[in-house]
Structures are given as structure tokens and as C-alpha cells.
Motif scaffolding. Structure first.
Motif, PDB file in Angstrom:
ATOM      1  N   LYS A   1       0.816  -1.092   0.154  1.00 15.23           N
ATOM      2  CA  LYS A   1       0.245   0.031   0.165  1.00 15.23           C
ATOM      3  C   LYS A   1       0.954   1.463   0.089  1.00 15.23           C
ATOM      4  O   LYS A   1       0.420   2.255  -0.371  1.00 15.23           O
ATOM      5  CB  LYS A   1      -1.028   0.023   1.214  1.00 15.23           C
TER       6      LYS A   1
ATOM      7  N   THR B   1       0.769   3.704  -3.111  1.00 15.28           N
ATOM      8  CA  THR B   1       0.317   5.281  -2.875  1.00 15.28           C
ATOM      9  C   THR B   1       1.495   6.097  -3.387  1.00 15.28           C
ATOM     10  O   THR B   1       1.026   7.135  -3.926  1.00 15.28           O
ATOM     11  CB  THR B   1      -0.085   5.296  -1.462  1.00 15.28           C
ATOM     12  N   GLU B   2       2.663   5.899  -3.036  1.00 16.24           N
ATOM     13  CA  GLU B   2       3.586   6.922  -3.352  1.00 16.24           C
ATOM     14  C   GLU B   2       3.768   6.961  -5.047  1.00 16.24           C
ATOM     15  O   GLU B   2       3.807   8.082  -5.528  1.00 16.24           O
ATOM     16  CB  GLU B   2       4.988   6.221  -2.954  1.00 16.24           C
TER      17      GLU B   2
ATOM     18  N   TYR C   1       0.568   8.608  -6.227  1.00 15.10           N
ATOM     19  CA  TYR C   1       0.534  10.137  -5.915  1.00 15.10           C
ATOM     20  C   TYR C   1       1.606  10.974  -6.881  1.00 15.10           C
ATOM     21  O   TYR C   1       1.218  12.132  -7.383  1.00 15.10           O
ATOM     22  CB  TYR C   1       1.181  10.080  -4.616  1.00 15.10           C
TER      23      TYR C   1
ATOM     24  N   THR D   1      -7.523   7.975  -4.272  1.00 19.22           N
ATOM     25  CA  THR D   1      -7.777   7.001  -3.548  1.00 19.22           C
ATOM     26  C   THR D   1      -8.223   5.910  -4.102  1.00 19.22           C
ATOM     27  O   THR D   1      -8.072   4.689  -4.008  1.00 19.22           O
ATOM     28  CB  THR D   1      -8.659   7.420  -2.169  1.00 19.22           C
TER      29      THR D   1
ATOM     30  N   ILE E   1      -5.801   4.110  -6.438  1.00 16.04           N
ATOM     31  CA  ILE E   1      -4.810   3.357  -5.389  1.00 16.04           C
ATOM     32  C   ILE E   1      -5.414   2.140  -4.995  1.00 16.04           C
ATOM     33  O   ILE E   1      -4.619   1.025  -5.255  1.00 16.04           O
ATOM     34  CB  ILE E   1      -4.278   4.342  -4.179  1.00 16.04           C
TER      35      ILE E   1
ATOM     36  N   CYS F   1       2.810  -1.653  -9.981  1.00 18.44           N
ATOM     37  CA  CYS F   1       2.581  -0.006 -10.505  1.00 18.44           C
ATOM     38  C   CYS F   1       3.162   0.146 -12.005  1.00 18.44           C
ATOM     39  O   CYS F   1       2.209   0.897 -12.479  1.00 18.44           O
ATOM     40  CB  CYS F   1       3.786   0.836  -9.720  1.00 18.44           C
TER      41      CYS F   1
END
Length: 263
Positions: A65, A69-70, A73, A85, A88, A153
Motif C-alpha cells: 500500500k 500510494t507513493e 501520488y 484514493t 490506489i 505499479c
């Protein structure tokens, strides 16, 4: 079927079978110690004494997570919180975890009881998370981060639309223009629909009817502002990171609830 004593003996003796060696090689986890690798693939349903499985799975979930998220973002620096959100969440969803587990054949190697209240899919996902946790535990943050980038990713396609969860984008576009103090959006009535703020063309859409074309035009206008992609984002977890300013997200998007339209 292998009994608990045999499994406990395997963990303490740390031998790997040919199938387990092959799985480690496919996943690039050859440098993990055999004991840690077995901790991650012997499910507690098969050996309740393997309490390390839950801790590794928890750590793997947290790392997954964090790095997803990184990445998202910094990949979409202008994306507001609500669509951020939702985006992600897609990348560590259960089906994505299982896709990655299935790609490597985790479900074929993990040790579990054949009759269990958990499905094969769930156990494979839990074991994958445990393997990620084991990687983080033994080889550190950078190795774990690279594994997550490569397998989760980088699944982000060039035409991915982070705003796809939103249906009523016309009202969001109107709020966006008010915030920028620009003239309200006007749509030209044709199947190829253009949306304008004054004389400035914000976007265009293609659809078989006017309503869908208006939505498509509004969506494309919003994407041009909020979904700007950074091809090689500078991530805080990288060794040579230099801090960048936080983008003003602009309009506060509603949560994707009633407006959610799926993939």
C-alpha cells in the motif's frame, strides 16, 4: 498429505523442494533465506504453529500500500484525493493480487489444507503478501519497492483514466472552471462534442448521442488538467530523491460512490 510435524521440521531444517526453488527463481527471491521463504508459503491452515506467516503478510500488505500510494501520488501530482484514493485501491485489489500470484504460480506451491474455509485465491493472495513481507524483512526497502513497482505499479497503461469512476463529470468541470475564474463550459451540439470556456477549447468527446458526447468532452477536459502523467516520477523512497512542491488539487472531488461506474 504433509502433517504439521513434518511441516515444522521443514521450517526448522529449511530445505526447499524443486518447485519452491523454481518459484523463488521466477519471483527473483533466490536471495531470501530458505527459512524465511518457507515462513511465507506454509499457510497457518496447514501449520498453525507458523505464526510468522501472519506477521509477514501484514508487513507485505503495508509495504504494498505504501509504495503503490507513493507511485500513484507522484505519477499524477494534480489528482485530487478522492480519485487518487479510488485509483490506489485498484492496484492492490484482491483480483490484482491474485493475477500477480497466478503469474508466478504461487497458488501451486503454497502449503495449505485442502479443505479450508478460505479459498485457494485468498490463500494465494495472503502468501504473495507474505513473500513481499519476507522480501522487505530480509532484503530491505529498495528491493521490496522494486518488486512492487515491477509487478503492480508498472501495470498502469498509457490510456488509464483515473477519473473513470466518475459519471457526473459535467458538474465537476463547472466547479473546476469557477475555481479558475473562467467562463462556464459550453458544449457544441454534435456527435463530436467540443467543450469551451469562452473561446478556449478545453476538450472534445466522441459518442453516439449528445448526452454521452457531453460527458466524454467534460471527462477529457478534466483529464487534461488533473491526470497529467509524470513518466518517470521522482519518488521519495528513491536514493536520490529531491523534495518537490505539493500540487494544489483544485476542485474537491466527491467520493466515488453513487457515481462509480466500474472499469
Amino acid at each position: 498429505m504433509t502433517n504439521n510435524l513434518e511441516l515444522q521440521g521443514r521450517i526448522s531444517a529449511s530445505p526447499l523442494t524443486a518447485a519452491e526453488h523454481a518459484l523463488a527463481a521466477r519471483m527473483g527471491l533466490e536471495e531470501l533465506s530458505p527459512k524465511r521463504f518457507l515462513d511465507a508459503i506454509i499457510h497457518p491452515s496447514a501449520d498453525p504453529s507458523n505464526t510468522r506467516f501472519a506477521k509477514l503478510s501484514y508487513m507485505g500488505s503495508a509495504a504494498l500500500k505504501m509504495y503503490i500510494t507513493e507511485y500513484i501520488y507522484f505519477k499524477y501530482p494534480k489528482l485530487p484525493v478522492a480519485p487518487l484514493t479510488a485509483t490506489i485501491g485498484e492496484f492492490y485489489a484482491h483480483n490484482v493480487l491474485f493475477d500477480v500470484a497466478q503469474k508466478y504460480g504461487v497458488q501451486k506451491v503454497v502449503c495449505r489444507l485442502p479443505k479450508n474455509y478460505l479459498t485457494d485465491k485468498t490463500i494465494a493472495c495472503q502468501s504473495l503478501l507474505a513473500l513481499i513481507g519476507a522480501l522487505y524483512w530480509e532484503r530491505g526497502a529498495l528491493a521490496c519497492r522494486q518488486f512492487i513497482l515491477n509487478n503492480f505499479c508498472y501495470r498502469l497503461s498509457m490510456n488509464y483514466n483515473p477519473l473513470k469512476h466518475y459519471y457526473y463529470v459535467n458538474s465537476i468541470l463547472s466547479a473546476h472552471l469557477r475555481r479558475l475564474q473562467k467562463p462556464r463550459a459550453e458544449y457544441s451540439a454534435m456527435y463530436i462534442m467540443g467543450v469551451y470556456s469562452g473561446e478556449e477549447k478545453l476538450g472534445e468527446g466522441f459518442a453516439p448521442n449528445e448526452k454521452q458526447a457531453r460527458r466524454s468532452a467534460a471527462m477529457n477536459a478534466l483529464r487534461q488538467f488533473y491526470c497529467v502523467r509524470v513518466e518517470e516520477p521522482d519518488l521519495p523512497s528513491s536514493e536520490d530523491y529531491s523534495a518537490t512542491p505539493i500540487e494544489d488539487p483544485g476542485v474537491i472531488f466527491p467520493k466515488a460512490g453513487k457515481e462509480f461506474i466500474g472499469n
